[in-house]
Enzyme design. Structure first.
Site, short mmCIF file in Angstrom:
data_model
loop_
_atom_site.label_atom_id
_atom_site.label_comp_id
_atom_site.label_asym_id
_atom_site.label_seq_id
_atom_site.Cartn_x
_atom_site.Cartn_y
_atom_site.Cartn_z
N ARG A 1 -70.89 47.87 -75.75
CA ARG A 1 -71.07 46.71 -76.62
C ARG A 1 -71.55 47.19 -77.99
O ARG A 1 -71.95 48.34 -78.14
CB ARG A 1 -72.04 45.70 -76.01
CG ARG A 1 -73.45 46.19 -75.84
CD ARG A 1 -74.37 45.09 -75.32
NE ARG A 1 -75.69 45.62 -75.01
CZ ARG A 1 -76.66 44.93 -74.45
NH1 ARG A 1 -76.49 43.68 -74.11
NH2 ARG A 1 -77.82 45.48 -74.21
N GLU B 1 -86.41 37.09 -74.28
CA GLU B 1 -85.97 37.77 -73.06
C GLU B 1 -87.11 38.58 -72.48
O GLU B 1 -87.84 39.25 -73.21
CB GLU B 1 -84.86 38.80 -73.38
CG GLU B 1 -83.51 38.26 -73.72
CD GLU B 1 -82.53 39.41 -73.99
OE1 GLU B 1 -82.70 40.51 -73.44
OE2 GLU B 1 -81.60 39.19 -74.78
N TRP C 1 -81.66 49.66 -66.66
CA TRP C 1 -81.36 50.72 -67.62
C TRP C 1 -82.44 51.78 -67.74
O TRP C 1 -82.38 52.63 -68.61
CB TRP C 1 -81.08 50.10 -69.00
CG TRP C 1 -82.02 48.98 -69.39
CD1 TRP C 1 -81.80 47.65 -69.21
CD2 TRP C 1 -83.31 49.10 -70.00
NE1 TRP C 1 -82.87 46.92 -69.67
CE2 TRP C 1 -83.80 47.78 -70.17
CE3 TRP C 1 -84.09 50.17 -70.41
CZ2 TRP C 1 -85.06 47.51 -70.74
CZ3 TRP C 1 -85.34 49.91 -70.98
CH2 TRP C 1 -85.80 48.59 -71.13
N LYS D 1 -75.14 44.52 -63.44
CA LYS D 1 -75.14 43.79 -62.17
C LYS D 1 -76.39 44.06 -61.33
O LYS D 1 -76.72 43.28 -60.46
CB LYS D 1 -73.86 44.05 -61.38
CG LYS D 1 -73.58 45.48 -61.05
CD LYS D 1 -72.24 45.59 -60.32
CE LYS D 1 -71.82 47.03 -60.13
NZ LYS D 1 -71.62 47.74 -61.42
N PHE D 2 -77.10 45.17 -61.63
CA PHE D 2 -78.34 45.42 -60.88
C PHE D 2 -79.58 44.97 -61.64
O PHE D 2 -80.70 45.30 -61.28
CB PHE D 2 -78.43 46.90 -60.49
CG PHE D 2 -77.41 47.30 -59.48
CD1 PHE D 2 -77.41 46.71 -58.22
CD2 PHE D 2 -76.41 48.21 -59.78
CE1 PHE D 2 -76.45 47.04 -57.27
CE2 PHE D 2 -75.45 48.56 -58.84
CZ PHE D 2 -75.46 47.97 -57.58
N HIS D 3 -79.37 44.23 -62.72
CA HIS D 3 -80.52 43.68 -63.46
C HIS D 3 -80.97 42.40 -62.78
O HIS D 3 -80.15 41.58 -62.38
CB HIS D 3 -80.07 43.39 -64.90
CG HIS D 3 -81.18 43.18 -65.86
ND1 HIS D 3 -82.01 42.08 -65.84
CD2 HIS D 3 -81.60 43.93 -66.91
CE1 HIS D 3 -82.88 42.16 -66.83
NE2 HIS D 3 -82.67 43.28 -67.50
N ASN E 1 -77.20 39.31 -81.31
CA ASN E 1 -78.13 39.64 -80.22
C ASN E 1 -78.72 41.01 -80.49
O ASN E 1 -77.99 41.98 -80.68
CB ASN E 1 -77.42 39.67 -78.87
CG ASN E 1 -78.40 39.81 -77.71
OD1 ASN E 1 -79.20 38.91 -77.47
ND2 ASN E 1 -78.36 40.94 -77.03
N GLU E 2 -80.03 41.08 -80.53
CA GLU E 2 -80.70 42.37 -80.75
C GLU E 2 -79.93 43.20 -81.77
O GLU E 2 -79.45 44.30 -81.48
CB GLU E 2 -80.85 43.13 -79.43
CG GLU E 2 -81.80 42.44 -78.48
CD GLU E 2 -82.15 43.27 -77.25
OE1 GLU E 2 -81.43 44.24 -76.95
OE2 GLU E 2 -83.16 42.96 -76.59
#
Ligand code: GAL
Length: 685
Positions: free
Chosen positions: A111, A307, A315, A356-358, A149-150
């Site tokens: 991204r 957030e 991460w 997906k693991f967040h 975003n950020e």
């Protein structure tokens, strides 16, 4: 009430309905209502779906998603969707891709693969903002705008030719002519004199150390380029839509390259993202620092936690899950420190993609989980304390922080790689945290007059005006502490001559003639028994009183800690990196010297912060320990505890928020304490 503040504390998350079938959206809204969610950020990474081909827009799915949310009375913080360009942008316009210092291209597939100075990116992104704003300005669900975003999270420094040209333009505006630039950059050194603007580049990978002022200016330029995107989007939104505008900052997550102090005026409300460092057992202390700094950036106004995470992230090397109660403590600590909203990344855990693991509010395992039960409990908590919205945080202490000083302090070819900017900031803030004392973390240009104590960690680069302001503060009766490697250079990174710490030498009543950094792992002892490492210096008192000297190491007998009485104030200096217990003792002395105090006395590990609105006040008590705590508080505990009369019990791991009914105040006339009275304020209405 400011327009963004709504009816209570905002509660919610990033919501990515495009990752799910529409049938799931209905369940989502039902669960949001169950949890008390009232605000979601939508559309953050939706560019590729909203504009499948240049100039062709598909808003159908977003129309339907916003309508479903609105029917469920969930408000929307609508993204401008410019955070990550669609694959077609780089495919058609490869010149929009960013390059690293060594020339490597950063390709799409992750991204934020765009050059921040690209005019093509700017034009295409603003076309999207315009289309989104025109379509949704009147949508009843939309209560605020979320720019990008950020900004700068992954692409802050681009070294491509487009960036090089933009850098030259930026330098032209800063310096006007080449002679001035050559002076500022000290180009008499190493045959670096420029005779033509086109000879200047970003500090690309070079055979050895690049010019430090060139590096510093490139960091300034890079922050400004990201800010320019924020300003361009904001300007457009302001023309087309009535809602307030924000973007999510990254204060306190170790990201240092965006000068948020200068960005604050470009948003209607300051919003921040914060993630715990899982490996740090004291991560809640770091959280407090991030929140205090966010509040400082916001000028003391309430802000929004845009957030954080319900549990693990994806991460870090080892993504540790939050223990029961930890998410609640984290969330309410942000509120204690001035947040008027608690949002998360993200609503529903993704099935696919890099995150997906967040963790999320709705985990893969669904709502019958520890996480979702805690989410519902937190929703109820935030409703119960809605009345704190709009109040401000009491702080006796200011800590000065300046991104430019951070950048400067950590440039290469310095006396020691072990001197890092955030080190003393973290150490001093941590000592205050342990002492229960709240600090505002503010820019050196902030008004210091209301503070009892000002701490100045590692302010390596300091402008004259800021050094003068600190002097005026101390002369006016304030107490300040300056730590080593402060006041060394001016804004061009030129040494302030005549002895260190140049800008603060006179104020501190000292003169250092030479630095004596220590070897890796080397420790020294002071004559008061403290130990220290990293840094020592050959310091001569010039008016200051010596409080401690080295007992060993390279400089036995040389002062390490000094105090200079200046009119009615005092300027302290510490010339070494004290260990933690010694830092705690130093901070305790400074608190005693200055009169700064905790809101109430509390055992270490019980975080106490007061928010106030006029005569009303609320005490937050967050017990991070495994022992129940008793505090001398009178009021009404809002999270189910009811009235407390002189004693508040905060069970281990729990949180209390008390609307205070009375507080002890001291009436002081001149320097003499005449009386102590118990003033009752009408808080229980
Ligand atoms: C933030 C980002 C979110 C998500 C999150 C994961 O930096 O804004 O989009 O990636 O991290 O922790």
């Amino acid at each position: 009430m400011r327009s963004w503040q709504g009816a209570g504390i905002w509660y919610g998350a990033d919501y990515n309905p495009e990752q799910w079938p529409e049938s799931t959206w209905v369940e989502d809204v039902a669960l949001m209502r169950r949890a008390g969610v009232n605000l979601v950020s939508v559309g953050i990474f939706s560019w590729a779906l909203l504009e499948p081909a240049p100039g062709t827009f598909d808003f159908g799915w977003l129309d339907r998603a916003l309508d479903v949310l609105h029917e469920g009375q969930i408000n929307v913080d609508l993204a401008t969707a410019t955070a990550s360009p669609p694959p077609w942008l780089a495919h058609r316009y490869p010149e929009t891709l960013p390059r690293r210092a060594d020339g490597a291209v950063l390709w799409p597939g992750g991204r934020q693969a765009y050059c921040p100075s690209s005019p093509v990116f700017r034009e295409r992104s603003l076309a999207l903002v315009e289309a989104v704003a025109r379509r949704y300005a009147e949508h009843p669900a939309v209560v605020m705008w979320h720019v990008s975003n950020e900004l700068g999270c992954h692409n802050v420094h681009c070294y491509c030719d487009v960036s090089a040209a933009a850098f030259r333009r930026w330098l032209g505006e800063r310096y006007g002519d080449l002679d001035t630039l050559n002076d500022a950059w000290g180009t008499a050194f190493w045959s670096q004199r420029y005779h033509d603007w086109d000879e200047i580049n970003p500090p690309r990978t070079a055979p050895t150390f690049a010019n430090p002022t060139q590096q510093l200016d490139f960091l300034r330029f890079s922050s400004d380029e990201q800010r320019a995107q924020l300003r361009a989007e904001r300007e457009l939104l302001k023309r087309l839509a009535p809602q307030p505008v924000t973007t999510n900052f990254m204060i306190g997550t170790g990201i240092k390259y965006l000068d948020y102090h200068s960005w604050a005026s470009d948003v209607d409300l300051v919003a921040n993202d914060h993630y715990l460092t899982a490996a740090d057992p004291e991560a809640h202390v770091g959280l407090a620092l991030a929140a205090d700094h966010t509040r400082g950036v916001a000028g003391g106004d309430p802000w929004l936690l845009m957030e954080h995470s319900t549990s693990a992230v994806n991460w870090q090397p080892r993504n540790v899950a939050k223990t029961p109660g930890q998410m609640r403590r984290n969330s309410l600590a942000h509120v204690a420190r001035g947040a008027d909203g608690v949002l998360f990344f993200q609503w529903r855990a993704s099935r696919a993609g890099a995150e997906k693991f967040h963790s999320a509010l709705v985990p893969h395992a669904g709502p019958e989980t520890k996480v979702f039960r805690e989410v519902c409990r937190l929703g109820a908590d935030l409703k119960a304390i809605a009345e704190v919205r709009g109040s401000r945080v009491d702080a006796d202490v200011a800590i000065l922080v300046d991104y430019e000083a951070w950048w400067g302090a950590e440039l290469d070819s310095h006396p020691s790689v072990d001197v890092t900017y955030a080190d003393q900031l973290t150490a001093l803030h941590g000592a205050l945290w342990r002492a229960g004392v709240t600090a505002d973390v503010v820019h050196p240009s902030a008004d210091l007059s209301g503070y009892k104590l000002v701490l100045v960690p590692t302010l390596y680069l300091v402008r004259d005006a800021h050094a003068d302001a600190l002097r005026a503060y101390v002369e006016g009766g304030g107490t300040a502490l300056v730590t080593y490697f402060s006041g060394i250079v001016d804004e061009n990174d030129h040494i302030r001559l005549g002895g260190y710490p140049g800008a603060f030498r006179e104020l501190l009543g000292i003169r250092t003639e030479e630095f004596f950094p220590l070897r890796e792992g080397e420790r020294v002892t002071l004559d008061d028994g403290s130990t220290a490492d990293v840094w020592t210096e050959w310091l001569h008192p010039a008016g200051a009183q010596v409080l401690a000297s080295y007992a060993d190491g390279p400089l036995p007998g040389v002062p390490a800690l000094t105090r200079h009485a200046v009119r009615t104030g005092a300027a302290w200096y510490v010339g070494t990196r004290l260990d933690h217990p010694a830092t705690d003792r130093l901070v305790a002395r400074l608190l005693a010297d200055s009169g700064a105090r905790p809101p109430v006395d509390a055992p270490t590990g019980v975080e106490v912060v007061r928010r106030r609105a006029g005569e009303r006040s609320w005490l937050f008590a967050i017990n991070h320990t495994d022992t129940d705590a008793r505090l001398a508080v009178t009021g009404v505990e809002l999270l189910g505890g009811g009235r407390c009369d002189g004693e508040l019990v905060v069970p281990a791991g729990e949180v209390a928020v008390v609307r205070e009914l009375s507080e002890r105040r001291e009436i002081v006339v001149g320097k003499k304490e005449l009386d102590r009275v118990n003033l009752t304020v009408e808080g229980d209405r």
